[in-house]
Design a protein around this motif. Structure first.
Motif, PDB file in Angstrom:
ATOM      1  N   ASP A 193       0.947  -1.279  -0.160  1.00  0.00           N
ATOM      2  CA  ASP A 193       0.152  -0.009  -0.045  1.00  0.00           C
ATOM      3  C   ASP A 193       0.719   1.193   0.158  1.00  0.00           C
ATOM      4  O   ASP A 193       0.261   2.332  -0.297  1.00  0.00           O
ATOM      5  CB  ASP A 193      -0.892  -0.019   1.340  1.00  0.00           C
ATOM      6  N   TYR A 194       2.151   1.080   0.347  1.00  0.00           N
ATOM      7  CA  TYR A 194       3.025   2.262   0.535  1.00  0.00           C
ATOM      8  C   TYR A 194       4.095   2.509  -0.518  1.00  0.00           C
ATOM      9  O   TYR A 194       4.471   1.420  -1.087  1.00  0.00           O
ATOM     10  CB  TYR A 194       3.662   2.082   1.824  1.00  0.00           C
ATOM     11  N   ALA A 195       4.387   3.880  -0.912  1.00  0.00           N
ATOM     12  CA  ALA A 195       5.512   4.218  -1.876  1.00  0.00           C
ATOM     13  C   ALA A 195       6.010   5.278  -1.314  1.00  0.00           C
ATOM     14  O   ALA A 195       5.204   6.346  -0.913  1.00  0.00           O
ATOM     15  CB  ALA A 195       4.824   4.194  -3.166  1.00  0.00           C
ATOM     16  N   TYR A 196       7.393   5.310  -1.151  1.00  0.00           N
ATOM     17  CA  TYR A 196       8.046   6.394  -0.632  1.00  0.00           C
ATOM     18  C   TYR A 196       7.665   6.617   0.949  1.00  0.00           C
ATOM     19  O   TYR A 196       7.591   8.087   1.463  1.00  0.00           O
ATOM     20  CB  TYR A 196       7.892   7.986  -1.512  1.00  0.00           C
ATOM     21  N   GLY A 197       6.949   5.615   1.570  1.00  0.00           N
ATOM     22  CA  GLY A 197       6.798   5.824   2.713  1.00  0.00           C
ATOM     23  C   GLY A 197       5.332   6.208   3.042  1.00  0.00           C
ATOM     24  O   GLY A 197       4.935   6.714   4.195  1.00  0.00           O
ATOM     25  N   MET A 202       4.540   8.543 -13.578  1.00  0.00           N
ATOM     26  CA  MET A 202       5.624   9.307 -13.129  1.00  0.00           C
ATOM     27  C   MET A 202       7.003   8.799 -12.709  1.00  0.00           C
ATOM     28  O   MET A 202       7.813   9.012 -13.226  1.00  0.00           O
ATOM     29  CB  MET A 202       5.064   9.937 -11.952  1.00  0.00           C
ATOM     30  N   ASP A 203       7.040   7.358 -12.193  1.00  0.00           N
ATOM     31  CA  ASP A 203       7.911   6.595 -11.881  1.00  0.00           C
ATOM     32  C   ASP A 203       8.646   6.215 -12.936  1.00  0.00           C
ATOM     33  O   ASP A 203      10.219   6.052 -13.090  1.00  0.00           O
ATOM     34  CB  ASP A 203       7.594   5.582 -10.876  1.00  0.00           C
ATOM     35  N   LYS A 204       8.113   5.756 -13.913  1.00  0.00           N
ATOM     36  CA  LYS A 204       8.529   4.923 -15.207  1.00  0.00           C
ATOM     37  C   LYS A 204       9.027   5.939 -16.446  1.00  0.00           C
ATOM     38  O   LYS A 204       9.361   5.532 -17.326  1.00  0.00           O
ATOM     39  CB  LYS A 204       7.854   3.759 -15.458  1.00  0.00           C
ATOM     40  N   ARG A 205       8.358   7.111 -16.257  1.00  0.00           N
ATOM     41  CA  ARG A 205       8.482   8.186 -17.093  1.00  0.00           C
ATOM     42  C   ARG A 205       7.807   7.744 -18.685  1.00  0.00           C
ATOM     43  O   ARG A 205       8.305   7.600 -19.587  1.00  0.00           O
ATOM     44  CB  ARG A 205      10.074   8.516 -17.649  1.00  0.00           C
ATOM     45  N   VAL A 258      12.177  17.869 -20.457  1.00  0.00           N
ATOM     46  CA  VAL A 258      12.658  18.111 -18.968  1.00  0.00           C
ATOM     47  C   VAL A 258      14.091  17.153 -19.048  1.00  0.00           C
ATOM     48  O   VAL A 258      13.878  15.882 -19.620  1.00  0.00           O
ATOM     49  CB  VAL A 258      11.931  17.734 -17.920  1.00  0.00           C
ATOM     50  N   ALA A 259      14.962  17.385 -18.315  1.00  0.00           N
ATOM     51  CA  ALA A 259      16.380  16.625 -18.227  1.00  0.00           C
ATOM     52  C   ALA A 259      15.896  15.367 -17.251  1.00  0.00           C
ATOM     53  O   ALA A 259      16.655  14.217 -17.392  1.00  0.00           O
ATOM     54  CB  ALA A 259      17.418  17.440 -17.840  1.00  0.00           C
ATOM     55  N   ASP A 260      15.384  15.654 -16.123  1.00  0.00           N
ATOM     56  CA  ASP A 260      14.979  14.730 -15.172  1.00  0.00           C
ATOM     57  C   ASP A 260      14.018  15.131 -14.299  1.00  0.00           C
ATOM     58  O   ASP A 260      13.452  16.297 -14.396  1.00  0.00           O
ATOM     59  CB  ASP A 260      16.166  14.341 -14.521  1.00  0.00           C
ATOM     60  N   CYS A 261      13.426  14.238 -13.479  1.00  0.00           N
ATOM     61  CA  CYS A 261      12.224  14.682 -12.449  1.00  0.00           C
ATOM     62  C   CYS A 261      12.726  13.716 -11.464  1.00  0.00           C
ATOM     63  O   CYS A 261      13.305  12.587 -11.539  1.00  0.00           O
ATOM     64  CB  CYS A 261      11.003  14.419 -13.071  1.00  0.00           C
ATOM     65  N   SER A 262      12.126  14.197 -10.128  1.00  0.00           N
ATOM     66  CA  SER A 262      12.441  13.547  -8.671  1.00  0.00           C
ATOM     67  C   SER A 262      11.229  13.882  -8.116  1.00  0.00           C
ATOM     68  O   SER A 262      10.480  14.887  -8.136  1.00  0.00           O
ATOM     69  CB  SER A 262      13.427  14.184  -8.120  1.00  0.00           C
ATOM     70  N   PRO A 263      10.687  12.718  -7.141  1.00  0.00           N
ATOM     71  CA  PRO A 263       9.603  12.803  -6.269  1.00  0.00           C
ATOM     72  C   PRO A 263       9.611  14.041  -5.458  1.00  0.00           C
ATOM     73  O   PRO A 263      10.643  14.186  -4.770  1.00  0.00           O
ATOM     74  CB  PRO A 263       9.741  11.419  -5.544  1.00  0.00           C
ATOM     75  N   TYR A 264       8.574  14.826  -5.321  1.00  0.00           N
ATOM     76  CA  TYR A 264       8.283  15.936  -4.489  1.00  0.00           C
ATOM     77  C   TYR A 264       7.399  15.750  -3.332  1.00  0.00           C
ATOM     78  O   TYR A 264       7.557  16.027  -2.366  1.00  0.00           O
ATOM     79  CB  TYR A 264       8.059  17.027  -5.422  1.00  0.00           C
ATOM     80  N   GLY A 265       6.368  15.171  -3.541  1.00  0.00           N
ATOM     81  CA  GLY A 265       5.080  15.032  -2.555  1.00  0.00           C
ATOM     82  C   GLY A 265       4.003  14.275  -2.986  1.00  0.00           C
ATOM     83  O   GLY A 265       4.101  13.705  -4.312  1.00  0.00           O
ATOM     84  N   VAL A 266       2.877  14.496  -2.517  1.00  0.00           N
ATOM     85  CA  VAL A 266       1.520  14.126  -3.100  1.00  0.00           C
ATOM     86  C   VAL A 266       0.639  15.164  -2.938  1.00  0.00           C
ATOM     87  O   VAL A 266       0.432  15.861  -2.078  1.00  0.00           O
ATOM     88  CB  VAL A 266       1.223  12.945  -2.144  1.00  0.00           C
ATOM     89  N   ARG A 267      -0.435  14.887  -3.600  1.00  0.00           N
ATOM     90  CA  ARG A 267      -1.627  15.348  -3.684  1.00  0.00           C
ATOM     91  C   ARG A 267      -2.724  14.381  -2.725  1.00  0.00           C
ATOM     92  O   ARG A 267      -2.837  13.408  -3.157  1.00  0.00           O
ATOM     93  CB  ARG A 267      -2.456  15.694  -4.812  1.00  0.00           C
ATOM     94  N   SER A 268      -3.404  14.863  -1.683  1.00  0.00           N
ATOM     95  CA  SER A 268      -3.818  13.648  -0.756  1.00  0.00           C
ATOM     96  C   SER A 268      -4.908  14.397  -0.048  1.00  0.00           C
ATOM     97  O   SER A 268      -5.098  15.441   0.222  1.00  0.00           O
ATOM     98  CB  SER A 268      -2.491  13.098   0.166  1.00  0.00           C
ATOM     99  N   ASP A 269      -5.647  13.209   0.631  1.00  0.00           N
ATOM    100  CA  ASP A 269      -6.431  13.502   1.915  1.00  0.00           C
ATOM    101  C   ASP A 269      -5.576  13.776   3.149  1.00  0.00           C
ATOM    102  O   ASP A 269      -4.828  12.472   3.551  1.00  0.00           O
ATOM    103  CB  ASP A 269      -7.483  12.604   1.972  1.00  0.00           C
ATOM    104  N   LEU A 270      -5.532  14.829   3.861  1.00  0.00           N
ATOM    105  CA  LEU A 270      -4.861  14.574   5.079  1.00  0.00           C
ATOM    106  C   LEU A 270      -5.980  14.548   6.401  1.00  0.00           C
ATOM    107  O   LEU A 270      -6.778  15.197   6.464  1.00  0.00           O
ATOM    108  CB  LEU A 270      -4.177  15.985   5.160  1.00  0.00           C
TER     109      LEU A 270
END
Length: 207
Positions: free
Chosen positions: A49-53, A81-84, A146-158
């Motif tokens: 269920d988890y990715a990047y914690g 996103m992860d696999k481009r 774009v040259a590259d991309c990196s995980p920034y965060g999430v759009r989520s229910d808080l």
């Protein structure tokens, strides 16, 4: 996960990342004790269920029911996103000659700098379809690489820890991975920070 796209009886190809009404699922949530603080979890906890914690929304992957262009399927959006991968056809969006990733964004994105987005890449062949399906892009679309991309965060229910009932107090919250609240979210979309964003040189622009 098998990478597939679905085609209508008229030959219209539905974008890979969109959600379908038949994929919705309901699962009870709970708070799970963790050495770094309590973490949101499903009652029947699964490590997958988890990715990047971060806890991700559970959904089916069968593309059944009716297409909902206002939503995305969390796992498929995350995978693109992860696999481009292209958000429309699920094929690679990386230019084989330059190694740069094709991305369809709003014109003026980031004012030429790096920013983050919840929209996965779009390969050049699928750009016309993506623009035609989005009213905002029809008015403001621009194609970048774009040259590259990196995980920034999430759009989520808080959620707020231990405050009954177990319901979010903020929807569509943008939470970065280095934010303390990242353990208290149910993620719906992965956000990527884009690096070295440049206007794409298309066939019409080439010298």
């Amino acid at each position: 996960m098998t990478l597939i796209t679905k085609v209508s009886e008229t030959g219209f190809r539905y974008p890979y990342v969109i959600g379908w009404t038949g994929e919705a699922q309901q699962h009870a949530l709970r708070w799970r004790r963790h050495r770094d603080g309590d973490t949101l979890a499903y009652l029947d906890h699964r490590a997958s269920d988890y990715a990047y914690g971060v806890l991700r929304l559970r959904q089916g992957q069968q593309m059944t029911g009716k297409p909902n262009f206002k939503t995305v399927n969390t796992r498929r959006q995350w995978r693109c996103m992860d696999k481009r991968l292209c958000q429309v056809c699920a094929q690679p969006a990386v230019d084989p000659d330059t190694g740069r990733i094709w991305w369809l964004l709003s014109s003026g994105y980031g004012d030429g700098g790096d920013g983050y987005t919840n929209a996965p890449p779009t390969c050049p062949a699928c750009v016309p379809q993506a623009i035609s399906q989005c009213a905002h892009l029809r008015r403001n679309a621009a194609v970048f690489t774009v040259a590259d991309c990196s995980p920034y965060g999430v759009r989520s229910d808080l959620f707020a820890p231990h405050l009954p009932p177990l319901m979010p107090y903020e929807w569509n919250a943008i939470v970065a991975f280095d934010d303390h609240d990242v353990r208290h979210v149910l993620a719906r979309e992965l956000l990527m920070r884009l690096h070295d964003v440049r206007p794409a040189v298309t066939g019409a622009d080439a010298p």
